[in-house]
Design a protein around this motif. Structure first.
Motif, PDB file in Angstrom:
ATOM      1  N   GLN A  52      -1.634  14.728  -3.560  1.00 19.37           N
ATOM      2  CA  GLN A  52      -1.190  14.069  -4.783  1.00 19.37           C
ATOM      3  C   GLN A  52      -0.243  14.980  -5.544  1.00 19.37           C
ATOM      4  OE1 GLN A  52      -5.158  13.625  -6.310  1.00 19.37           O
ATOM      5  NE2 GLN A  52      -5.337  11.550  -5.487  1.00 19.37           N
ATOM      6  N   ARG A  93      -6.596  13.757   0.088  1.00 18.94           N
ATOM      7  CA  ARG A  93      -5.372  13.150  -0.429  1.00 18.94           C
ATOM      8  C   ARG A  93      -4.410  14.260  -0.846  1.00 18.94           C
ATOM      9  NH1 ARG A  93      -5.320   7.758   0.493  1.00 18.94           N
ATOM     10  NH2 ARG A  93      -3.674   7.552  -1.034  1.00 18.94           N
ATOM     11  N   THR A 123       2.349   4.725  -0.743  1.00 14.63           N
ATOM     12  CA  THR A 123       1.708   5.931  -1.272  1.00 14.63           C
ATOM     13  C   THR A 123       2.704   6.852  -1.964  1.00 14.63           C
ATOM     14  OG1 THR A 123       1.963   7.103   0.832  1.00 14.63           O
ATOM     15  CG2 THR A 123      -0.098   5.864   0.480  1.00 14.63           C
ATOM     16  N   THR A 125       3.462  10.844  -5.484  1.00 14.26           N
ATOM     17  CA  THR A 125       2.866  10.588  -4.178  1.00 14.26           C
ATOM     18  C   THR A 125       1.356  10.755  -4.238  1.00 14.26           C
ATOM     19  OG1 THR A 125       3.031  11.164  -1.841  1.00 14.26           O
ATOM     20  CG2 THR A 125       3.202  12.967  -3.383  1.00 14.26           C
ATOM     21  N   ASP A 126       0.672   9.921  -3.507  1.00 17.80           N
ATOM     22  CA  ASP A 126      -0.782   9.986  -3.348  1.00 17.80           C
ATOM     23  C   ASP A 126      -1.069   9.596  -1.893  1.00 17.80           C
ATOM     24  OD1 ASP A 126      -3.523  10.009  -3.553  1.00 17.80           O
ATOM     25  OD2 ASP A 126      -3.656   8.293  -4.902  1.00 17.80           O
ATOM     26  N   ASN A 127      -0.824  10.540  -0.993  1.00 18.13           N
ATOM     27  CA  ASN A 127      -0.848  10.265   0.438  1.00 18.13           C
ATOM     28  C   ASN A 127      -2.166  10.642   1.098  1.00 18.13           C
ATOM     29  OD1 ASN A 127       1.866   9.492   0.404  1.00 18.13           O
ATOM     30  ND2 ASN A 127       2.546  11.585   0.656  1.00 18.13           N
ATOM     31  N   ASN A 145       0.827  -1.215   0.000  1.00 15.54           N
ATOM     32  CA  ASN A 145       0.000   0.000   0.000  1.00 15.54           C
ATOM     33  C   ASN A 145       0.862   1.265   0.000  1.00 15.54           C
ATOM     34  OD1 ASN A 145      -2.429  -1.486   0.115  1.00 15.54           O
ATOM     35  ND2 ASN A 145      -2.092  -1.810   2.297  1.00 15.54           N
TER      36      ASN A 145
END
Length: 183
Positions: free
Chosen positions: A96, A94, A54, A77-79, A52
């Protein structure tokens, strides 16, 4: 003859004046609301590995060493973004974007980030963040350059710092303090 030359010029001037008047009136009727200042603190959760993850590196250095300050290293990044620093804190959106080590000596990283809100209060609103910061500085400052929805025409600044890092789990939490003006 002279009067026939003046008539089209007068008509043209009147048409231009009318068009200018329409443009001025139409612009003045657009209501952006009142300029307001907003301060918010967000927590960005960064998972660097595992199923998973991110944040992922998207460029490969010639020596295969993934050190964040190597020139040319780029991360997508997609946190998750939360209200608190705990991973189970209420999620609000999110973060991103990209991080790029943009200085040959590793002294600066370029950040281009969209904070996409998904809470009921800010549903569909975004903040656009951009800037350069030294990766070894404890606190970094970047610009808020735009926004949408509740943060239309946003401008301001954001500071961020890592407030938690677990090397074994490849997990970190960054606290972002955002100050902006928007309509």
């Amino acid at each position: 003859m002279a009067s026939s030359i003046l008539v089209p010029s007068t008509k043209l001037l009147m048409m231009l004046a009318l068009l200018l008047g329409i443009l001025i009136c139409s612009e003045s009727t657009i209501d952006h609301g009142f300029l307001q200042e907003t301060n918010m603190t967000l927590y960005i959760h960064d998972y660097f590995s595992g199923p998973n993850a991110t944040t992922i590196a998207i460029s490969s250095p010639s020596d295969d060493s993934w050190i964040a300050d190597n020139f040319g290293i780029m991360y997508y990044t997609d946190n998750p973004v939360t209200e608190g620093r705990e991973p189970d804190s209420d999620r609000i959106g999110r973060a991103q974007g990209t991080f790029v080590s943009s200085a040959m000596d590793g002294s600066n990283s370029q950040v281009v980030m969209s904070v996409v809100f998904d809470t009921e209060q800010y549903q569909g609103s975004t903040l656009e963040i951009q800037g350069a910061g030294n990766p070894v500085q404890r606190v970094k400052e970047v610009s808020v350059v735009s926004g949408t929805g509740q943060f239309r025409y946003a401008r301001g600044f954001a500071t961020f710092e890592t407030v938690y890092y677990d090397r074994a789990a490849n997990y970190s939490v960054a606290e972002w303090n955002i100050t902006m003006e928007h309509y």
